[in-house]
Design a protein around this motif. Structure first.
Motif, PDB file in Angstrom:
ATOM      1  N   ALA A   1       0.867  -1.178   0.000  1.00 45.38           N
ATOM      2  CA  ALA A   1       0.000   0.000   0.000  1.00 45.38           C
ATOM      3  C   ALA A   1       0.903   1.227   0.000  1.00 45.38           C
ATOM      4  CB  ALA A   1      -0.900  -0.015   1.235  1.00 45.38           C
TER       5      ALA A   1
ATOM      6  N   PRO B   1       1.932   5.027  -0.661  1.00 47.91           N
ATOM      7  CA  PRO B   1       1.198   6.297  -0.766  1.00 47.91           C
ATOM      8  C   PRO B   1       1.440   6.967  -2.119  1.00 47.91           C
ATOM      9  CG  PRO B   1       3.069   6.519   0.724  1.00 47.91           C
ATOM     10  CD  PRO B   1       3.002   5.074   0.349  1.00 47.91           C
TER      11      PRO B   1
ATOM     12  N   TYR C   1       9.743   6.072  -2.432  1.00 43.57           N
ATOM     13  CA  TYR C   1      10.289   5.706  -1.117  1.00 43.57           C
ATOM     14  C   TYR C   1      11.571   4.916  -1.242  1.00 43.57           C
ATOM     15  CZ  TYR C   1      10.092   4.590   3.853  1.00 43.57           C
ATOM     16  OH  TYR C   1      10.361   4.505   5.203  1.00 43.57           O
TER      17      TYR C   1
ATOM     18  N   ASP D   1      13.714   4.470   1.421  1.00 42.94           N
ATOM     19  CA  ASP D   1      14.149   4.408   2.820  1.00 42.94           C
ATOM     20  C   ASP D   1      13.695   3.115   3.484  1.00 42.94           C
ATOM     21  OD1 ASP D   1      15.690   5.542   4.790  1.00 42.94           O
ATOM     22  OD2 ASP D   1      14.099   6.840   5.578  1.00 42.94           O
TER      23      ASP D   1
ATOM     24  N   SER E   1      15.407   1.728   6.409  1.00 48.28           N
ATOM     25  CA  SER E   1      15.164   2.314   7.721  1.00 48.28           C
ATOM     26  C   SER E   1      13.820   1.830   8.263  1.00 48.28           C
ATOM     27  CB  SER E   1      15.181   3.836   7.607  1.00 48.28           C
ATOM     28  OG  SER E   1      15.107   4.435   8.867  1.00 48.28           O
ATOM     29  N   LEU E   2      12.758   2.013   7.481  1.00 48.37           N
ATOM     30  CA  LEU E   2      11.426   1.502   7.836  1.00 48.37           C
ATOM     31  C   LEU E   2      10.770   1.020   6.550  1.00 48.37           C
ATOM     32  CD1 LEU E   2       9.006   1.114   9.820  1.00 48.37           C
ATOM     33  CD2 LEU E   2       8.274   3.422   9.172  1.00 48.37           C
ATOM     34  N   GLY E   3      10.492  -0.260   6.474  1.00 44.76           N
ATOM     35  CA  GLY E   3       9.832  -0.814   5.296  1.00 44.76           C
ATOM     36  C   GLY E   3       8.417  -0.277   5.139  1.00 44.76           C
ATOM     37  N   VAL E   4       7.881  -0.399   3.938  1.00 44.31           N
ATOM     38  CA  VAL E   4       6.540   0.124   3.670  1.00 44.31           C
ATOM     39  C   VAL E   4       5.477  -0.861   4.154  1.00 44.31           C
ATOM     40  CG1 VAL E   4       7.417   1.425   1.698  1.00 44.31           C
ATOM     41  CG2 VAL E   4       6.339  -0.810   1.339  1.00 44.31           C
ATOM     42  N   LEU E   5       4.239  -0.377   4.116  1.00 34.32           N
ATOM     43  CA  LEU E   5       3.091  -1.145   4.603  1.00 34.32           C
ATOM     44  C   LEU E   5       2.631  -2.156   3.548  1.00 34.32           C
ATOM     45  CD1 LEU E   5       0.622  -1.578   6.553  1.00 34.32           C
ATOM     46  CD2 LEU E   5      -0.470   0.332   5.339  1.00 34.32           C
ATOM     47  N   PRO E   6       2.650  -3.432   3.861  1.00 35.37           N
ATOM     48  CA  PRO E   6       2.050  -4.407   2.942  1.00 35.37           C
ATOM     49  C   PRO E   6       0.532  -4.210   2.879  1.00 35.37           C
ATOM     50  CG  PRO E   6       3.580  -5.493   4.452  1.00 35.37           C
ATOM     51  CD  PRO E   6       3.350  -4.098   4.979  1.00 35.37           C
TER      52      PRO E   6
ATOM     53  N   TYR F   1      11.649  -4.469  11.140  1.00 32.04           N
ATOM     54  CA  TYR F   1      10.949  -3.308  10.577  1.00 32.04           C
ATOM     55  C   TYR F   1      11.630  -2.663   9.375  1.00 32.04           C
ATOM     56  CZ  TYR F   1      13.929  -0.572  13.849  1.00 32.04           C
ATOM     57  OH  TYR F   1      14.970  -0.032  14.563  1.00 32.04           O
TER      58      TYR F   1
ATOM     59  N   ASN G   1       9.606  -5.432   6.447  1.00 35.10           N
ATOM     60  CA  ASN G   1       8.327  -4.719   6.314  1.00 35.10           C
ATOM     61  C   ASN G   1       7.343  -5.033   7.449  1.00 35.10           C
ATOM     62  OD1 ASN G   1       9.186  -3.720   3.703  1.00 35.10           O
ATOM     63  ND2 ASN G   1       8.779  -5.769   2.915  1.00 35.10           N
ATOM     64  N   GLY G   2       7.883  -5.174   8.663  1.00 33.44           N
ATOM     65  CA  GLY G   2       7.043  -5.557   9.793  1.00 33.44           C
ATOM     66  C   GLY G   2       6.346  -4.413  10.503  1.00 33.44           C
ATOM     67  N   GLY G   3       6.683  -3.182  10.161  1.00 33.99           N
ATOM     68  CA  GLY G   3       6.037  -2.045  10.830  1.00 33.99           C
ATOM     69  C   GLY G   3       6.922  -1.423  11.888  1.00 33.99           C
ATOM     70  N   PRO G   4       6.608  -0.187  12.284  1.00 34.50           N
ATOM     71  CA  PRO G   4       7.485   0.566  13.196  1.00 34.50           C
ATOM     72  C   PRO G   4       7.688  -0.138  14.541  1.00 34.50           C
ATOM     73  CG  PRO G   4       5.324   1.622  12.981  1.00 34.50           C
ATOM     74  CD  PRO G   4       5.397   0.573  11.919  1.00 34.50           C
TER      75      PRO G   4
END
Lengths: 432, 432
Positions: free
Chosen positions: A27, A29, A34, A36, A39-44, A226, A230-233
């Motif tokens: 998903a 935006p 992106y 980065d 640093s923080l993967g994106v939202l599946p 994360y 892509n596991g989230g913050p």
């Protein structure tokens, strides 16, 4: 590549890319390019619904019963086994738990105990000076607790330092600043030849490059949920230990979930067999369920060639980036701070800001972010050896060749217009 | 209460209960009478939407920027301050992080260091034999690391044991089995009079009973997010330290989030001032956001009298339960294993199974659960002193007086019909 690379060429690469369909798993935006994910993967795309199911159905309706009926109690092992497929760990060898820092404390404590038990003269933990700081802080603590010392060296000086007092070599396989990647099998063999144990932090490796912990004969590993997973913050992290060591130490964070029989409620601790003793408290079910969705986005690549195919695309993306830097930013003063040999490179490229101060890297990155190109800025000491950096991560699951083109295009434009000079405003650093 | 208590009487209590509107804050499943909030709290109605917002908007759209723009980086302090209002901690004294077990490792390590620094002869950590096992397992580890011993005693034998070698008294204020509650101020004063530090585990206290850590002059505390705080399965936990100790120790889990300047990326660890050094790795944002919703359900009681009002209702609920046990279950053989003096009782009542084996407590609890009355079963050694238990927790935010009536009604019916004898099937224990 001597003739100018065009956006059309990049679009053609994307059209021919067999991994391109994997991008639909996310998903992303609108209007964001992106770079980065290191640093923080994106939202599946699957995560929101899965988290909602865990919250509303499993917790809300199932309540306490879900520890059994929804399989919560085995979630650390289930997600651990999935991550294991990405890093060369066998089923039952890897668990998800706690944070990377906490897991490092566990495995480094184990390594220290084993090293000292085998040879009391081994009192030194060796690491890279520019390793990610939390690794060094935790190592400082473990060393002090075990009467050992921590020695930090430049990466190239490490092999010569692995003498008879070396207990553990602890490295992050891909350096968070430079993106330089160590050869896991070769470095592990060097450590073992010197009699030291080898501990790998896979924070920038798991899900980014092929890893084979058993193939490399490593001793211990930890990794982050994360970034490329892509596991989230603040997603839970993982740890792995080679089975030859699994029962040779006291895991200091001896919580009830690592007990051999947690529901017997005995007053004395008896560690669970194998990797189970690396669990500590009650597992964070919501975050771990989100992490599972992230890991699944990588396992979805298995029919398309898995990590090897992702690595090939990652290399192609970073090669394209480097070629474009040379073509478009040759006179800018920015340097390529990441190894040019793809075999020594993780899935990121860092550009060094010139030491003469002619470019304000922080402001340039802000200007890029304002245009929707998200990388990050990491301050150094400003010298040519350790410059301030603009970091760009390439996550082959969702990064396109046109994204690389567009990022360089934006960067070239910003530098040409000097519009970055207007972007100097204060903000705090972001979490890597 | 000598005349029979009727359901109508209980319904009248509910109708007159000024706290009754607080129940609407929860998404309670149909047909469930949940008396297990001491093990896993129920889902607040606000949580699903808030978690979705964090996942979809803050992570999905905001991505790495949300560390600043969505306030992720200060979430441990923000939620910590809210919990502080429930347990008598001042703003800035309490943080949310990791699990209860991990936090206990941190604060007990700190306590051990401080006790030994002040008086090297103090080498004993004292606790209750029937303390929750993870506390004992962690204490076993910390004691071994610091060259100390762990002594476990019956609760009533503890005051006499607090001699000149006692370093730390570590207690869970409300015992997970018996529901017996210690007088925090009095026990802390006893420990201090003997020269020992006082560490409280508030797992069954925070959100259940009024707690005043500063008022009691306690030294250290930890607590759980997923019980009475309604934070969700495996929610992050919290820890508190009295400001007089805040900077007198090395926190062994010295991760980057506890560094004085985490984004400067220094190679050496410098602890953050005060409670900040209890942070370790990157905070679990999704789970911590869910926890905040749970804590908010308790803060919503502040205009209605706060924890004091909740406590009054909790006592009324457990008094009703005990009265009904006497009226309806007098000849059953079940015993009341929780203190009859409300001042010595937390927010649960445990019924002991007779030692003659005439009642299979596990099967009875399964039969209750089959009827939608959810408590839990905790095995003991089967003696009168440590019987197998049926535990019932009363969470005054959502438990009604009729729920207590209905639970006893179902239990009386099950025992009368012996229908529980058909309910013997295997399942694994649930997480407390």
């Amino acid at each position: 590549m001597t003739e100018p690379i065009t956006r059309a060429t990049c679009a053609a690469h994307d059209a021919a890319d067999p991994l391109a369909p994997l991008r639909a798993q996310f998903a992303l935006p609108e209007g964001v390019n992106y770079l980065d994910g290191n640093s923080l993967g994106v939202l599946p795309a699957a995560t929101a619904a899965r988290v909602q199911q865990v919250v509303t159905d499993e917790w809300g309706s199932g309540l306490i019963r879900s520890w059994n009926t929804a399989g919560w109690i085995t979630l650390p092992q289930r997600v651990g086994d999935k991550i294991g497929r990405l890093v060369g760990a066998k089923s039952g060898e890897l668990v998800v738990a706690d944070s990377t820092s906490v897991n490092l404390f566990k495995v480094l404590s184990a390594a220290a105990q084993i090293a000292r038990a085998d040879d009391p003269a081994r009192t030194v933990i060796v690491s890279e000076r520019s390793n990610f700081p939390t690794d060094l802080y935790i190592a400082e603590s473990v060393a002090a607790q075990h009467g050992m010392t921590l020695e930090l060296l430049d990466i190239d000086a490490i092999p010569a330092r692995l003498g008879p007092d070396a207990a553990v070599l602890m490295l992050t396989q891909v350096n968070y600043r430079s993106g330089r990647m160590a050869d896991m099998a070769a470095v592990t063999a060097q450590a073992h030849a010197a009699g030291a144990l080898m501990l790998w932090d896979l924070a920038h490796s798991a899900g980014a490059v092929p890893v084979d912990l058993n193939g490399a004969n490593a001793d211990f590993a930890v990794g982050c949920g994360y970034k490329y997973l892509n596991g989230g913050p603040g997603a839970p992290a993982f740890c792995w230990v080679h089975p030859r060591h699994a029962e040779r130490f006291w895991q200091p964070l001896s919580g009830w979930m690592g007990h051999a029989a947690p529901f017997v409620f005995e007053p004395g601790y008896r560690p669970a067999p194998g990797i189970g003793r690396f669990l500590c408290g009650t597992p964070p079910i919501i975050g771990m369920s989100a992490l599972e969705c992230g890991v699944d986005t990588l396992l979805a690549a298995e029919p398309l060639g898995g990590m090897a195919a992702l690595r090939a695309k990652s290399v192609a993306l970073s090669e394209l980036f480097i070629a474009l830097v040379r073509q478009r930013l040759g006179g800018s003063g920015l340097t390529i701070h990441t190894p040019l040999d793809a075999a020594q490179r993780g899935s990121q490229v860092s550009l060094g800001v010139p030491p003469d101060g002619s470019i304000d890297g922080y402001a340039v990155m802000q200007a890029l972010i304002d245009r929707g190109v998200i990388g990050d800025y990491r301050a150094g000491d400003g010298t040519a050896a350790e410059p301030h950096l603009l970091r760009f991560g390439f996550t082959p699951l969702y990064t396109r060749f046109v994204d690389v083109f567009d990022a360089i295009d934006a960067l070239a434009d910003i530098l040409a217009r000097a519009s970055w000079r207007e972007a100097r405003f204060m903000h705090k650093g972001a979490v890597t």
